[in-house]
Structure formats: structure tokens, C-alpha cells
Design an enzyme around this catalytic site. Structure first.
Site, PDB file in Angstrom:
ATOM      1  CE  LYS A 196      -2.063   2.938   1.857  1.00  0.00           C
ATOM      2  NZ  LYS A 196      -1.863   4.339   1.461  1.00  0.00           N
ATOM      3  N   GLY A 249       5.802   4.933   8.712  1.00  0.00           N
ATOM      4  CA  GLY A 249       5.015   6.162   8.713  1.00  0.00           C
ATOM      5  C   GLY A 249       5.053   6.805  10.077  1.00  0.00           C
ATOM      6  CB  THR A 253      -0.430   6.009  10.847  1.00  0.00           C
ATOM      7  OG1 THR A 253      -0.764   7.364  10.554  1.00  0.00           O
ATOM      8  CG2 THR A 253      -1.217   5.110   9.932  1.00  0.00           C
ATOM      9  N   GLY A 254       1.074   4.369  13.149  1.00  0.00           N
ATOM     10  CA  GLY A 254       1.693   3.121  13.600  1.00  0.00           C
ATOM     11  C   GLY A 254       0.936   2.527  14.781  1.00  0.00           C
ATOM     12  CD  GLU A 271      12.029   0.455  10.459  1.00  0.00           C
ATOM     13  OE1 GLU A 271      12.529   1.447  11.032  1.00  0.00           O
ATOM     14  OE2 GLU A 271      12.506  -0.683  10.535  1.00  0.00           O
ATOM     15  CB  CYS A 305      12.113   8.551   9.365  1.00  0.00           C
ATOM     16  SG  CYS A 305      13.241   7.477   8.478  1.00  0.00           S
ATOM     17  CD  GLU A 406       8.882  12.575  12.185  1.00  0.00           C
ATOM     18  OE1 GLU A 406       7.719  12.137  12.256  1.00  0.00           O
ATOM     19  OE2 GLU A 406       9.834  11.915  11.752  1.00  0.00           O
TER      20      GLU A 406
HETATM   21  P1  NAD Z   1       1.436   8.443   7.676  1.00  0.00           P
HETATM   22  O1  NAD Z   1       1.506   7.693   8.947  1.00  0.00           O
HETATM   23  O2  NAD Z   1       0.422   9.507   7.550  1.00  0.00           O
HETATM   24  O3  NAD Z   1       1.193   7.452   6.451  1.00  0.00           O
HETATM   25  C1  NAD Z   1       2.046   6.374   6.174  1.00  0.00           C
HETATM   26  C2  NAD Z   1       1.266   5.356   5.377  1.00  0.00           C
HETATM   27  O4  NAD Z   1       0.227   4.852   6.190  1.00  0.00           O
HETATM   28  C3  NAD Z   1       0.602   5.896   4.122  1.00  0.00           C
HETATM   29  O5  NAD Z   1       0.643   4.919   3.104  1.00  0.00           O
HETATM   30  C4  NAD Z   1      -0.834   6.101   4.572  1.00  0.00           C
HETATM   31  O6  NAD Z   1      -1.761   6.043   3.522  1.00  0.00           O
HETATM   32  C5  NAD Z   1      -1.019   4.937   5.509  1.00  0.00           C
HETATM   33  N1  NAD Z   1      -2.081   5.095   6.493  1.00  0.00           N
HETATM   34  C6  NAD Z   1      -2.645   6.235   6.961  1.00  0.00           C
HETATM   35  N2  NAD Z   1      -3.614   5.958   7.853  1.00  0.00           N
HETATM   36  C7  NAD Z   1      -3.679   4.599   7.966  1.00  0.00           C
HETATM   37  C8  NAD Z   1      -4.457   3.702   8.742  1.00  0.00           C
HETATM   38  N3  NAD Z   1      -5.391   4.140   9.586  1.00  0.00           N
HETATM   39  N4  NAD Z   1      -4.238   2.382   8.616  1.00  0.00           N
HETATM   40  C9  NAD Z   1      -3.277   1.915   7.780  1.00  0.00           C
HETATM   41  N5  NAD Z   1      -2.510   2.719   7.012  1.00  0.00           N
HETATM   42  C10 NAD Z   1      -2.695   4.050   7.109  1.00  0.00           C
HETATM   43  O7  NAD Z   1       2.896   9.000   7.437  1.00  0.00           O
HETATM   44  P2  NAD Z   1       3.386   9.914   6.214  1.00  0.00           P
HETATM   45  O8  NAD Z   1       2.920  11.300   6.498  1.00  0.00           O
HETATM   46  O9  NAD Z   1       3.041   9.273   4.924  1.00  0.00           O
HETATM   47  O10 NAD Z   1       4.968   9.795   6.383  1.00  0.00           O
HETATM   48  C11 NAD Z   1       5.667  10.548   7.287  1.00  0.00           C
HETATM   49  C12 NAD Z   1       6.002   9.756   8.536  1.00  0.00           C
HETATM   50  O11 NAD Z   1       6.685   8.556   8.186  1.00  0.00           O
HETATM   51  C13 NAD Z   1       6.944  10.495   9.446  1.00  0.00           C
HETATM   52  O12 NAD Z   1       6.535  10.376  10.787  1.00  0.00           O
HETATM   53  C14 NAD Z   1       8.269   9.801   9.241  1.00  0.00           C
HETATM   54  O13 NAD Z   1       9.159   9.908  10.305  1.00  0.00           O
HETATM   55  C15 NAD Z   1       7.850   8.401   9.000  1.00  0.00           C
HETATM   56  N6  NAD Z   1       8.883   7.652   8.273  1.00  0.00           N
HETATM   57  C16 NAD Z   1       9.643   6.742   8.974  1.00  0.00           C
HETATM   58  C17 NAD Z   1      10.666   6.037   8.338  1.00  0.00           C
HETATM   59  C18 NAD Z   1      11.511   5.038   9.108  1.00  0.00           C
HETATM   60  O14 NAD Z   1      12.208   4.264   8.478  1.00  0.00           O
HETATM   61  N7  NAD Z   1      11.489   5.030  10.427  1.00  0.00           N
HETATM   62  C19 NAD Z   1      10.901   6.251   6.981  1.00  0.00           C
HETATM   63  C20 NAD Z   1      10.125   7.183   6.287  1.00  0.00           C
HETATM   64  C21 NAD Z   1       9.113   7.875   6.968  1.00  0.00           C
END
Ligand code: NAD
Length: 514
Positions: A196, A249, A253-254, A271, A305, A406
């Protein structure tokens, strides 16, 4: 600061690789077949540098997710993939890597078009993606089990087996690379995958799906569901028929993915975010530390991240160091990622730009000093795209939101410390624990500080280099588990213990008294 002119490059050329329906909309990929969304819904994608529409993609529904899961289940439970030899899986992964390399120019252009990063950065991502597949192709054929010397006439050993159907949810900051970090180890280990991608940046993952078809992966082994997180993403996280969920993400959301995964006790990898400290002592190599401090926060416009978003600098050096940092930050060329002069591109979306601007407002309200940036790029380009200038806040306090939270944009918070103990205390004063770095010429001090950092990825006298061969992941709220390296492979396997009785005779535990 230079405002880039509109580039001459044909930015849309890469779109020809995508699989589109009769209406011209990009289709989603269900285990070997291309489909519109079950309800026909689509989403418009926008070029972050120009604000212009670039494509419409099918928007996956819960029904589409359920279809993908059913296809994946069949492919795993009854299909050939889990039994395919490691050598054959490796061959296919290598073919995929070669296909990425062959298409590197267009892949990079697609990433730049969809998420805004400068072409030069996108080119690195594409090369890394190909090499990630190669790394796991190599690992697939290496020994994975162990044998045990047990106190019995028994041969005891382990084998690693694929987990099954893996739901993989990735963000928009490294659309191709984040997808590959998950797909490569999962496929190498014999799993089937439902990816996804972010609803903002699904294009390169959809093209990659097409290349897996061309490379000869059996159908059903991969599905790609572009669409909203709370719909398609949540459907994967909640499904009782998905065996593992791997998520990259935000923490929020995690947490929701983790709650959903509990429904059938899925294996889970998270992550998540970071607010990582970059610690500079006064004996550091000045030019190197300045250079990496800039790279640490402004690479990918801070949408990383592991960004070094907190600069901790020793008081004896702080004035000179920050002055130089501000001078250099002001010189960073912000502009369209297709312009070869551009050093920092736009933020991925209006929403992300608004979020970063909100934090800049909060920082000023909290009483931090805005040393540079803090506003949008001027001119026509600045009006159309999501550009924020490299920003530095000084005179911060540890409790400030711009220090604790963040931001995920080009905003650096400077903190000043007096000695090693104070640096460590400040560095660890965070709910996150993803990354961190120390700059000093004192090797013993460097290692002392690094060993006390509560973070999963660290550097001494560098910031950001990331290796397919080494584990990636965080302490504390930055996540659970590790990607990349052998750890990343193990995270896509179950461990089966096998015991062979070498003395085939009754145990006699229960007496036969009749
Ligand atoms: P996000 O949490 O908004 O979204 C990440 C993904 O989750 C997207 O594909 C989104 O569509 C999906 N998502 C959203 N709501 C969901 C739900 N309820 N159930 C399942 N999936 C859902 O994050 P973002 O804004 O896309 O990315 C930024 C974040 O990602 C930052 O916090 C960043 O630190 C983190 N990130 C972490 C790493 C790492 O390796 N630790 C790498 C890249 C980004």
C-alpha cells in the site's frame, strides 16, 4: 537564494510506463492483473513543484483490498512461490534489479515528478533500490538455520520459513525505496506481498509491479493498492487473513496499525518517526560538521525519518558554528527538482507545507529565535509549488514543541550544551530514538556518547549514510524491529524448530500395565 526557472526537461515522459485504463487513469495491480477501483473512484496526483495535475490513479477500496488478500492467500497457500528454490527467487530478484537499472533515468524522473525531490537525490534512491534487490537476492541463497547440541539422542535444528501474506504500508518521502526495503527481503524469503503506497506517491510502486510481471514473478505474488490509508491500509492491518504487517510512517498511524494487527496477532514491524540529535563538540572538524549538519536536515527538504532535526552544539563553538550554518543554509538553491541547479525541492503536498508552516509559527510563538528561513520561496515558483526555505531556530528550550515534535520539513532546532553529560541528557530527552550522530576528533568520547544514545542508527563524524547491508530501525517510539541487512530478512521469516529422534524406541514414560 536562487529561484529556479522552469526546466526544459520533459517531466511527464516517465508516465508512459504506467498501466492505464481506457479513461487514461492509472490502474491498480491485483496479483498480476490491472484493474480500476471496484467503485471506479480515482485520485488526482499533483506535481509538488508546480501544483499541476500529473495523473489520476485508481483509489483502492476495502473490496479491492479484500480481493488482493484473497489472491495473495491463494498464491501463498496453494501457489508455487513459497516452494520456489532460493536460487530461482534470487534469479528473479536480480532480474528486477537489472530492470530498475535499465530504467533508472525514467524511475528517477517519476520520483521527482511525484514527490518533488531533486533529480540527483532520486537517482541515488533508484540505484539503492536496485542494489537492495541484489543484496537480498544474494542473501536468499545463504545458510539461515542453526543446529543445536541438545541433551538427548536427537538432532535439533531450525529452518527459516516465509511468514505468509504480508501487508506493507509505506509513506511518501522515499516512495520507491521504502517499497523496495519491504518487498526485497519479503520476496527473497518466499512471502507474498500486498503493498500500500502512500496515496500521494503511488506511481513508482505501480511501475515496479509491472516490472515484476516482466521479470517473471508468478502472478499473485504481489499486489499494489494505491489509496487512502484509513481504507486500503486499515483493511490490510485489520484482516484476519494477513499474516504480517510492515508499516513505515508516523507514530500515530503506527499505533493504529498495531492495534488492528492485534486482532489476529500478526507479526509486526514498525518504522516510525524521529527527532534525532546531531551532536557537535568544539574539537570536531569544523567544515565536515557544518557540511553534515546541513545534509542531515535539508536532504529531501527534511522529509526524512532520521533527519538530524536537532543540532546540539557545544557552547564554546556555538556562535561560530551557527553563523556558518546560517550562511550556508541561505545559499542552498531551492527550486524545481528537475532543474539541475536545485539543491532542495518542495515539500510533497500542500498539507505538508501547511504543517511545516504551522510549526514555524509555533516556534516563533514559543520564543525561539528565527535565525534564517521561516517562509515560502518567493516568486511564481514559490506561489505554485510547496517550497519552504531552509529554516533554523536558535535560543530553544528542551520543552518547546519544535524541539520535541517531528516536523518533517526543513526546520532545524539548535540546542546548546556545556559538556558531554549535558549533551547526552539533551540528546535522549525525546520520545523518539531513531538516529543520532556525534562530531568530535576524540575517538573515545565519540564512542562513549554513541553508546549512551538511545537510538538505533548512529554515525560518528557523518550524518545519513544508509546501507542496505546494515540494520535500520529505532528505539523507543521510533518503532519495532529492523529493516535491511540480515535483520530485515529475518523479520520476514518464521523460525521452525525440527527435532529428529536418533533413538527410535518407546520412551516408556507411561507403563503399559495390561
Ligand atoms: P502516515 O503515517 O500519515 O502514512 C504512512 C502510510 O500509512 C501511508 O501509506 C498512509 O496512507 C497509511 N495510512 C494512513 N492511515 C492509515 C491507517 N489508519 N491504517 C493503515 N494505514 C494508514 O505518514 P506519512 O505522512 O506518509 O509519512 C511521514 C512519517 O513517516 C513520518 O513520521 C516519518 O518519520 C515516518 N517515516 C519513517 C521512516 C523510518 O524508516 N522510520 C521512513 C520514512 C518515513
Amino acid at each position: 537564494m536562487l529561484q529556479a526557472e522552469r526546466p526544459a526537461a520533459d517531466r511527464a515522459a516517465s508516465l508512459r510506463h504506467l498501466e492505464c485504463g481506457a479513461s487514461g487513469d492509472v490502474l491498480l495491480y491485483l496479483g498480476g492483473e490491472w484493474h480500476a477501483a471496484s467503485d471506479g473512484a480515482t485520485r488526482e496526483l499533483v506535481d509538488p513543484a508546480t501544483g499541476e495535475p500529473i495523473a489520476r490513479t485508481a483509489e483502492a477500496t476495502v473490496k479491492d483490498a479484500e480481493r488482493a488478500i484473497a489472491i495473495a492467500r491463494r498464491a501463498f497457500d496453494d501457489g508455487p512461490w513459497p516452494q520456489t528454490s532460493a536460487l530461482e527467487r534470487a534469479r528473479l530478484l536480480n532480474r528486477l534489479a537489472d530492470a530498475i537499472d535499465r530504467n533508472a533515468v525514467d524511475f528517477a524522473a517519476m520520483e521527482t515528478l511525484n514527490c518533488g525531490k531533486p533529480l540527483r537525490e532520486a537517482e541515488y534512491d533508484v540505484a539503492d533500490a536496485a542494489n537492495c534487490f541484489r543484496y537480498y537476492a544474494g542473501l536468499a541463497t545463504k545458510p539461515h538455520g542453526q543446529t543445536f547440541d541438545v541433551p538427548a539422542p536427537s538432532q535439533s535444528f531450525t529452518v527459516r520459513e516465509p511468514i505468509g501474506v504480508c501487508g506493507q504500508i509505506v509513506p511518501w518521502n522515499y516512495p520507491l525505496l521504502m517499497a523496495v526495503w519491504k518487498l526485497a527481503p519479503a520476496l527473497a524469503a518466499g512471502n507474498v506481498c500486498i503493498l500500500k503506497p502512500s496515496e500521494y506517491t503511488p506511481l513508482s510502486a505501480l511501475w515496479l509491479a509491472k516490472l515484476t510481471q516482466d521479470a517473471g514473478f508468478p502472478s499473485g505474488v504481489l499486489s499494489v493498492l494505491p489509496g487512502a490509508g484509513p481504507v486500503a491500509g486499515a483493511a490490510l492491518a485489520e484482516s484476519l487473513h494477513v499474516d504480517k504487517i510492515a508499516f513505515t510512517g508516523s507514530v500515530r498511524t503506527g499505533q493504529s496499525v498495531m492495534r488492528a494487527a492485534a486482532l489476529n496477532v500478526k507479526k509486526i514491524s514498525l518504522e516510525l518517526g524521529g527527532k534525532s540529535p546531531n551532536i557537535v563538540f568544539d574539537d570536531a572538524d569544523f567544515a565536515t560538521a557544518v557540511d553534515y549538519a546541513l545534509f542531515g536536515i535539508y536532504a529531501n527538504a527534511g522529509q526524512v525519518c532520521s533527519a538530524g532535526s536537532r543540532l546540539l552544539v557545544q557552547r564554546t563553538l556555538a556562535g561560530r558554528f551557527v553563523a556558518e550554518l546560517v550562511r550556508r543554509a541561505k545559499n542552498i538553491v531551492v527550486g524545481d527538482g528537475f532543474d539541475p541547479r536545485t539543491e532542495m525541492g518542495p515539500l510533497v503536498s500542500r498539507r505538508q507545507r501547511d504543517r511545516v508552516e504551522e510549526y514555524i509559527r509555533i516556534g516563533s510563538e514559543e520564543g525561539a529565535t528565527l535565525a534564517c528561513g521561516g517562509s515560502r520561496l518567493g516568486g511564481e515558483l514559490g506561489e505554485r509549488g510547496n517550497f519552504i526555505l531552509p529554516t533554523i531556530f536558535t535560543d530553544t528550550r528542551p520543552s518547546m514543541r519544535i524541539v520535541q515534535e517531528e516536523i518533517f520539513g526543513p526546520v532545524l532546532a539548535v540546542q546548546v550544551f556545556d559538556d558531554e553529560a549535558a549533551a547526552i541528557a539533551l540528546a535522549n530527552d525525546s520520545p523518539y530514538g531513531l538516529a543520532g550522530a556525534v562530531f568530535t576528533n576524540d575517538a573515545a568520547r565519540a564512542l562513549r556518547v554513541i553508546r549512551k544514545l538511545r537510538a538505533g542508527i548512529t554515525w560518528i563524524n557523518a550524518y545519513h549514510p544508509t546501507y542496505n547491508e546494515a540494520p535500520w530501525g529505532g528505539y523507543k517510539q521510533s518503532g519495532i524491529g529492523r529493516e535491511l541487512g540480515t535483520y530485515g530478512y529475518d523479520a520476514y521469516t518464521e523460525v521452525k524448530q525440527i527435532n529428529i529422534n536418533l533413538a527410535v524406541e518407546p520412551s516408556g514414560w507411561f507403563r503399559d500395565t495390561e
